[in-house]
Design an enzyme around this catalytic site. Structure first.
Site, mmCIF file in Angstrom:
data_model
loop_
_atom_site.group_PDB
_atom_site.id
_atom_site.type_symbol
_atom_site.label_atom_id
_atom_site.label_comp_id
_atom_site.label_asym_id
_atom_site.label_seq_id
_atom_site.Cartn_x
_atom_site.Cartn_y
_atom_site.Cartn_z
ATOM 1 N N HIS A 1 1.601 -18.727 9.922
ATOM 2 C CA HIS A 1 0.911 -19.389 11.220
ATOM 3 C C HIS A 1 -0.886 -19.672 11.154
ATOM 4 C CE1 HIS A 1 2.314 -20.453 15.852
ATOM 5 N NE2 HIS A 1 0.532 -20.797 14.782
ATOM 6 N N ASN B 1 -5.341 -24.943 5.309
ATOM 7 C CA ASN B 1 -5.645 -23.992 3.870
ATOM 8 C C ASN B 1 -5.055 -23.199 3.490
ATOM 9 O OD1 ASN B 1 -7.448 -24.372 1.430
ATOM 10 N ND2 ASN B 1 -8.570 -22.567 2.267
ATOM 11 N N ASP C 1 10.085 -13.795 5.190
ATOM 12 C CA ASP C 1 10.122 -14.108 6.004
ATOM 13 C C ASP C 1 9.270 -13.488 6.510
ATOM 14 O OD1 ASP C 1 10.957 -15.106 8.465
ATOM 15 O OD2 ASP C 1 11.823 -13.271 9.127
ATOM 16 N N LEU C 2 7.618 -14.435 5.847
ATOM 17 C CA LEU C 2 6.442 -14.031 6.908
ATOM 18 C C LEU C 2 6.250 -15.289 7.816
ATOM 19 C CD1 LEU C 2 5.035 -11.901 3.796
ATOM 20 C CD2 LEU C 2 6.431 -10.778 5.190
ATOM 21 N N LYS C 3 6.985 -16.000 7.895
ATOM 22 C CA LYS C 3 6.476 -16.822 8.954
ATOM 23 C C LYS C 3 5.068 -17.212 9.116
ATOM 24 C CE LYS C 3 10.178 -15.088 12.451
ATOM 25 N NZ LYS C 3 10.208 -13.667 11.432
#
Ligand code: C5P
Length: 241
Positions: free
Chosen positions: A67, A71, A63-65
């Site tokens: 954003h 690329n 769970d490193l989300k």
């Protein structure tokens, strides 16, 4: 799709040391389908946290989300897919459709790949907090819109609050995964979470997976707390059949 209650339970190992996380995961052996490694543990301990916890047998939700630009996110999702035991990895839907498409494409050709899901809106934010960052209107409307975008971009599902799950399932279909944090059993503390639900409510709403952290990991007896949550989930699952 998860069949048994424990397969639907993901325990969030939000610790600053790998040794503590391993200790907790070992205590909870057999009670969780996956363990979640989030930004705290990963930042402190790095990929070795994934390697070590994967050895315990349960799957890993990384769970490193992510954003970032398409690329960079594609590269990060591919790296996650190549880490041992990772069954779920996520990106932020607010990164936009092109970013989500790049994330889905990055692993599309892999034979054994993790499901790539999108975080819609953080369960810690209520309507007022969301409006202050320019996300206006009822959270359910925004979350469903973001989930629809995630589906069109080729993601496998979303992270959303229990309150939004049934509408997301109606719009995106039952095969689109819903992963639900912000779970709080009736008597437990809300902590920093806002859009919360009990384990039973989340299951009845149709959640595929429940993410539970502190109600289990901060309990005096984490194993007993997990068992109680699993019992509530089983009862709700039986009432859905
Ligand atoms: O301790 P607690 O049950 O609140 O933990 C919930 C976990 O789910 C945390 O690790 C948090 O990072 C994660 N999460 C969340 N809301 C989201 C996505 C992930 O709470 N929208």
């Amino acid at each position: 799709m998860a069949r048994d209650a424990h397969e639907k339970l993901i325990v969030a190992l939000d610790f600053d040391r790998l040794a503590t996380a391993v200790q907790m995961a070992t205590r909870l052996a057999g009670l969780a389908g996956m363990f979640k490694i989030g930004t705290q543990l990963f930042t402190a301990e790095g990929p070795r946290a994934v390697e070590r916890l994967a050895k315990l047998g349960a799957g890993i939700f990384l769970d490193l989300k992510f954003h970032d630009i398409p690329n960079t996110v594609a590269g990060a999702v591919l790296a996650a897919a190549e880490s041992p035991g990772v069954r779920l990895v996520n990106v932020h839907t607010l990164g936009g459709k092109e970013m989500m498409k790049a994330a889905a494409r990055a692993v599309a050709r892999k034979k054994k790949r993790p499901k790539v899901i999108g975080v819609t809106l953080l369960t810690s934010m209520d309507e007022d907090a969301l409006s202050k960052v320019g996300i206006l209107g009822p959270p359910i409307k925004r979350a469903v819109h973001l989930a629809r975008m995630a589906k069109l971009a080729g993601l496998d599902g979303v992270v959303a609050s229990a309150r939004e799950v049934s509408e997301i399932r109606r719009v995106c279909g039952p095969k689109f995964l819903t992963v639900v944090p912000g779970i709080r059993p009736a008597a437990s503390k809300r902590d920093d979470q806002s859009r919360i639900a009990t384990p039973g409510e989340a299951i009845r709403a149709g959640a595929d997976y429940l993410v539970v952290g502190r109600p289990i990991t901060a309990a005096k007896d984490p194993r007993a707390a997990a068992k109680k949550i699993l019992q509530e989930m089983s009862t709700a699952m039986a009432s859905r059949v």
